[in-house]
Motif scaffolding. Structure first.
Motif, PDB file in Angstrom:
ATOM      1  N   THR A 223      13.670  -5.135   4.991  1.00 16.87           N
ATOM      2  CA  THR A 223      12.835  -4.224   5.776  1.00 16.87           C
ATOM      3  C   THR A 223      12.028  -5.036   6.771  1.00 16.87           C
ATOM      4  O   THR A 223      11.755  -6.218   6.551  1.00 16.87           O
ATOM      5  CB  THR A 223      11.886  -3.404   4.873  1.00 16.87           C
ATOM      6  OG1 THR A 223      11.273  -2.359   5.646  1.00 16.87           O
ATOM      7  CG2 THR A 223      10.789  -4.277   4.278  1.00 16.87           C
ATOM      8  N   ALA A 224      11.657  -4.413   7.885  1.00 18.72           N
ATOM      9  CA  ALA A 224      10.884  -5.098   8.919  1.00 18.72           C
ATOM     10  C   ALA A 224      10.090  -4.074   9.709  1.00 18.72           C
ATOM     11  O   ALA A 224      10.443  -2.895   9.766  1.00 18.72           O
ATOM     12  CB  ALA A 224      11.809  -5.886   9.855  1.00 18.72           C
ATOM     13  N   GLY A 225       9.010  -4.530  10.320  1.00 16.37           N
ATOM     14  CA  GLY A 225       8.170  -3.648  11.128  1.00 16.37           C
ATOM     15  C   GLY A 225       6.729  -4.087  11.056  1.00 16.37           C
ATOM     16  O   GLY A 225       6.410  -5.176  10.572  1.00 16.37           O
ATOM     17  N   THR A 226       5.839  -3.235  11.538  1.00 15.54           N
ATOM     18  CA  THR A 226       4.420  -3.500  11.380  1.00 15.54           C
ATOM     19  C   THR A 226       4.037  -3.274   9.915  1.00 15.54           C
ATOM     20  O   THR A 226       4.803  -2.683   9.149  1.00 15.54           O
ATOM     21  CB  THR A 226       3.587  -2.570  12.264  1.00 15.54           C
ATOM     22  OG1 THR A 226       3.769  -1.217  11.810  1.00 15.54           O
ATOM     23  CG2 THR A 226       3.991  -2.670  13.732  1.00 15.54           C
ATOM     24  N   VAL A 227       2.854  -3.733   9.542  1.00 14.16           N
ATOM     25  CA  VAL A 227       2.396  -3.486   8.170  1.00 14.16           C
ATOM     26  C   VAL A 227       2.365  -1.992   7.895  1.00 14.16           C
ATOM     27  O   VAL A 227       2.817  -1.531   6.835  1.00 14.16           O
ATOM     28  CB  VAL A 227       1.003  -4.113   7.938  1.00 14.16           C
ATOM     29  CG1 VAL A 227       0.448  -3.708   6.578  1.00 14.16           C
ATOM     30  CG2 VAL A 227       1.073  -5.637   8.040  1.00 14.16           C
ATOM     31  N   ALA A 228       1.854  -1.223   8.858  1.00 15.98           N
ATOM     32  CA  ALA A 228       1.772   0.233   8.674  1.00 15.98           C
ATOM     33  C   ALA A 228       3.149   0.845   8.474  1.00 15.98           C
ATOM     34  O   ALA A 228       3.330   1.747   7.650  1.00 15.98           O
ATOM     35  CB  ALA A 228       1.070   0.875   9.868  1.00 15.98           C
ATOM     36  N   GLU A 229       4.144   0.356   9.226  1.00 20.56           N
ATOM     37  CA  GLU A 229       5.502   0.899   9.098  1.00 20.56           C
ATOM     38  C   GLU A 229       6.116   0.539   7.755  1.00 20.56           C
ATOM     39  O   GLU A 229       6.820   1.347   7.141  1.00 20.56           O
ATOM     40  CB  GLU A 229       6.367   0.372  10.235  1.00 20.56           C
ATOM     41  CG  GLU A 229       6.008   0.970  11.597  1.00 20.56           C
ATOM     42  CD  GLU A 229       6.660   0.253  12.754  1.00 20.56           C
ATOM     43  OE1 GLU A 229       6.662   0.817  13.871  1.00 20.56           O
ATOM     44  OE2 GLU A 229       7.161  -0.887  12.575  1.00 20.56           O
ATOM     45  N   VAL A 230       5.853  -0.674   7.276  1.00 22.08           N
ATOM     46  CA  VAL A 230       6.449  -1.121   6.015  1.00 22.08           C
ATOM     47  C   VAL A 230       5.882  -0.345   4.829  1.00 22.08           C
ATOM     48  O   VAL A 230       6.600  -0.035   3.869  1.00 22.08           O
ATOM     49  CB  VAL A 230       6.241  -2.636   5.834  1.00 22.08           C
ATOM     50  CG1 VAL A 230       6.595  -3.091   4.417  1.00 22.08           C
ATOM     51  CG2 VAL A 230       7.084  -3.409   6.854  1.00 22.08           C
ATOM     52  N   ILE A 231       4.589  -0.013   4.897  1.00 19.46           N
ATOM     53  CA  ILE A 231       3.978   0.679   3.754  1.00 19.46           C
ATOM     54  C   ILE A 231       3.976   2.201   3.916  1.00 19.46           C
ATOM     55  O   ILE A 231       3.529   2.919   3.017  1.00 19.46           O
ATOM     56  CB  ILE A 231       2.534   0.200   3.520  1.00 19.46           C
ATOM     57  CG1 ILE A 231       1.610   0.631   4.660  1.00 19.46           C
ATOM     58  CG2 ILE A 231       2.490  -1.309   3.318  1.00 19.46           C
ATOM     59  CD1 ILE A 231       0.147   0.278   4.422  1.00 19.46           C
ATOM     60  N   ALA A 232       4.510   2.694   5.043  1.00 19.17           N
ATOM     61  CA  ALA A 232       4.403   4.128   5.346  1.00 19.17           C
ATOM     62  C   ALA A 232       5.020   5.009   4.270  1.00 19.17           C
ATOM     63  O   ALA A 232       4.519   6.102   3.995  1.00 19.17           O
ATOM     64  CB  ALA A 232       5.051   4.420   6.698  1.00 19.17           C
ATOM     65  N   ASP A 233       6.116   4.573   3.664  1.00 22.43           N
ATOM     66  CA  ASP A 233       6.803   5.404   2.679  1.00 22.43           C
ATOM     67  C   ASP A 233       6.309   5.175   1.259  1.00 22.43           C
ATOM     68  O   ASP A 233       6.874   5.721   0.305  1.00 22.43           O
ATOM     69  CB  ASP A 233       8.311   5.133   2.733  1.00 22.43           C
ATOM     70  CG  ASP A 233       8.922   5.583   4.044  1.00 22.43           C
ATOM     71  OD1 ASP A 233       8.384   6.536   4.644  1.00 22.43           O
ATOM     72  OD2 ASP A 233       9.931   4.996   4.465  1.00 22.43           O
ATOM     73  N   ARG A 234       5.257   4.378   1.105  1.00 23.41           N
ATOM     74  CA  ARG A 234       4.724   4.086  -0.224  1.00 23.41           C
ATOM     75  C   ARG A 234       3.527   4.988  -0.493  1.00 23.41           C
ATOM     76  O   ARG A 234       2.670   5.189   0.372  1.00 23.41           O
ATOM     77  CB  ARG A 234       4.298   2.620  -0.319  1.00 23.41           C
ATOM     78  CG  ARG A 234       5.426   1.670   0.018  1.00 23.41           C
ATOM     79  CD  ARG A 234       6.568   1.762  -0.980  1.00 23.41           C
ATOM     80  NE  ARG A 234       7.824   1.291  -0.399  1.00 23.41           N
ATOM     81  CZ  ARG A 234       8.987   1.280  -1.037  1.00 23.41           C
ATOM     82  NH1 ARG A 234       9.038   1.720  -2.280  1.00 23.41           N
ATOM     83  NH2 ARG A 234      10.077   0.850  -0.435  1.00 23.41           N
ATOM     84  N   PRO A 235       3.429   5.572  -1.677  1.00 19.77           N
ATOM     85  CA  PRO A 235       2.354   6.530  -1.940  1.00 19.77           C
ATOM     86  C   PRO A 235       0.974   5.882  -2.008  1.00 19.77           C
ATOM     87  O   PRO A 235       0.815   4.753  -2.501  1.00 19.77           O
ATOM     88  CB  PRO A 235       2.745   7.117  -3.308  1.00 19.77           C
ATOM     89  CG  PRO A 235       3.593   6.072  -3.949  1.00 19.77           C
ATOM     90  CD  PRO A 235       4.344   5.411  -2.823  1.00 19.77           C
ATOM     91  N   ALA A 236      -0.001   6.613  -1.500  1.00 21.18           N
ATOM     92  CA  ALA A 236      -1.399   6.231  -1.690  1.00 21.18           C
ATOM     93  C   ALA A 236      -1.809   6.601  -3.112  1.00 21.18           C
ATOM     94  O   ALA A 236      -1.104   7.355  -3.799  1.00 21.18           O
ATOM     95  CB  ALA A 236      -2.274   6.966  -0.678  1.00 21.18           C
ATOM     96  N   ARG A 237      -2.962   6.096  -3.540  1.00 22.24           N
ATOM     97  CA  ARG A 237      -3.378   6.309  -4.926  1.00 22.24           C
ATOM     98  C   ARG A 237      -4.832   6.762  -4.977  1.00 22.24           C
ATOM     99  O   ARG A 237      -5.695   6.200  -4.293  1.00 22.24           O
ATOM    100  CB  ARG A 237      -3.192   5.021  -5.725  1.00 22.24           C
ATOM    101  CG  ARG A 237      -3.538   5.154  -7.202  1.00 22.24           C
ATOM    102  CD  ARG A 237      -3.186   3.872  -7.936  1.00 22.24           C
ATOM    103  NE  ARG A 237      -1.773   3.564  -7.803  1.00 22.24           N
ATOM    104  CZ  ARG A 237      -1.219   2.424  -8.221  1.00 22.24           C
ATOM    105  NH1 ARG A 237      -1.966   1.494  -8.772  1.00 22.24           N
ATOM    106  NH2 ARG A 237       0.080   2.223  -8.081  1.00 22.24           N
ATOM    107  N   ILE A 238      -5.077   7.786  -5.780  1.00 23.14           N
ATOM    108  CA  ILE A 238      -6.433   8.256  -6.063  1.00 23.14           C
ATOM    109  C   ILE A 238      -6.622   8.194  -7.574  1.00 23.14           C
ATOM    110  O   ILE A 238      -5.735   8.583  -8.338  1.00 23.14           O
ATOM    111  CB  ILE A 238      -6.646   9.710  -5.599  1.00 23.14           C
ATOM    112  CG1 ILE A 238      -6.314   9.855  -4.103  1.00 23.14           C
ATOM    113  CG2 ILE A 238      -8.080  10.167  -5.882  1.00 23.14           C
ATOM    114  CD1 ILE A 238      -6.257  11.305  -3.647  1.00 23.14           C
ATOM    115  N   SER A 239      -7.737   7.669  -8.006  1.00 22.79           N
ATOM    116  CA  SER A 239      -8.017   7.649  -9.444  1.00 22.79           C
ATOM    117  C   SER A 239      -9.447   8.112  -9.688  1.00 22.79           C
ATOM    118  O   SER A 239     -10.330   7.923  -8.846  1.00 22.79           O
ATOM    119  CB  SER A 239      -7.803   6.250 -10.029  1.00 22.79           C
ATOM    120  OG  SER A 239      -8.685   5.313  -9.455  1.00 22.79           O
TER     121      SER A 239
END
Length: 336
Positions: A223-239
């Motif tokens: 995978t390659a891209g900006t940091v935002a692009e690389v993490i875009a498909d990864r879920p955020a977390r709320i606890s």
């Protein structure tokens, strides 16, 4: 605060196309790099990441002109860095994983030897001051700490005022204060137009500094891209923690996945703002105080671990052969 960067052309100064690198011969050989494509634009910082054995160092050595590719093409500043090394070398700076400088020379003496073989070298005192070693100029290399040796490696890479700077694990051995100072220096160099190709195991370093990045596994870019692009498909977390009297009663949050562990609730979502708004609205409506509430986007570390795990299942890395790869050290004789 990050130093502002001037506008600049989008010229690609590093171009890698279908790069392959193979060690050894026959069936016992090791295919370390398998079809890598990447470009680095003028004035940007590009981070090359990967697990151990992913092929980062093998790729870097070819781009730096220290080794010939087995297949594919590499261009640095429009030239083949291996075949046209004499033309490329004066315009680049290389900080390897280990400098290999003679231990009996002082830092200043090392700089003078290196400057004598470097085209258009800046003053040695200036280079040492840039990396915070001015006060250690007369100390022998063997008496420098591990972190100071890394900073000396960086100083020597900067002697020739390089247009393109290669940094291989630059923060290894540095304490937090020295690491922050190196980060700031790298930002300033980038702001002045220097192109930087960086490898690092510190994902925070890549997240902090990189304009773009690529993650390698098994000799390939997965995978390659900006940091935002690389993490875009990864879920955020709320606890958060629910009051004991609620028991297992949980809010209904569209598109989110909730798990309950004791009194702690973890929510994973691809729409952090919407989910958090719904959660807070639910808590306010029911008069509930959410204890230890924490909400954050996915980090590069989380994305890296997930991507590496997925790539490992889809494409298990080769087992290295017994053919040893030469130690990655800079020798005095390799200067320009």
């Amino acid at each position: 605060m990050e130093t502002s960067r001037p506008s600049r052309p989008s010229e690609d100064v590093i171009e890698v196309t279908d790069l392959h690198r193979h060690y050894g011969g026959g069936t016992s050989g090791y295919h370390a790099v398998r079809g890598v494509d990447l470009t680095v634009r003028r004035g940007e910082l590009f981070a090359l990441l990967g697990t151990n054995g992913a092929g980062k160092t093998s790729t870097m050595e070819v781009i730096e002109g220290l080794a010939a590719p087995t297949g594919g093409t590499v261009r640095v500043l429009g030239r083949d860095p291996y075949k046209e090394r004499a033309a490329v070398r004066p315009r680049i700076g290389v900080m390897l994983q280990e400098g290999g400088f003679p231990g009996d020379l002082t830092a200043a003496e090392t700089g003078r030897v290196w400057a004598g073989m470097t085209s258009g070298a800046r003053p040695v005192t200036e280079a040492l001051e840039l990396v915070g070693l001015g006060h250690r100029a007369n100390v022998r290399v063997k008496q420098l700490s591990g972190g100071e040796k890394r900073r000396l490696d960086l100083a020597m890479a900067l002697l020739g005022r390089p247009e393109v700077l290669f940094l291989d694990e630059p923060s290894t051995g540095l304490d937090p204060e020295a690491r922050a100072a190196v980060w700031q220096l790298v930002r300033e160099l980038r702001a002045q137009g220097t192109t930087v190709l960086l490898t690092t195991h510190y994902l925070e370093e890549a997240e902090e500094l990189a304009d773009r990045l690529a993650i390698m596994h098994g000799g390939q870019v997965v995978t390659a891209g900006t940091v935002a692009e690389v993490i875009a498909d990864r879920p955020a977390r709320i606890s958060f923690r629910l009051p004991e009297f609620l028991g297992a009663s949980l809010p209904v949050l569209a598109g989110a996945e909730l798990t309950l562990d004791g009194g702690k609730v973890t929510v994973q979502t691809l729409a952090l703002q919407d989910t958090l708004t719904d959660l807070l609205g639910w808590a306010r409506h029911h008069g509930i105080a959410l204890g230890a509430l924490d909400a954050r986007s996915a980090s590069l570390e989380e994305a890296f671990l997930a991507i590496a795990s997925e790539a490992a299942h889809q494409n298990p890395p080769q087992a290295p052969s017994a053919t040893p790869r030469p130690a990655r050290r800079r020798l005095i004789g390799s200067a320009r």
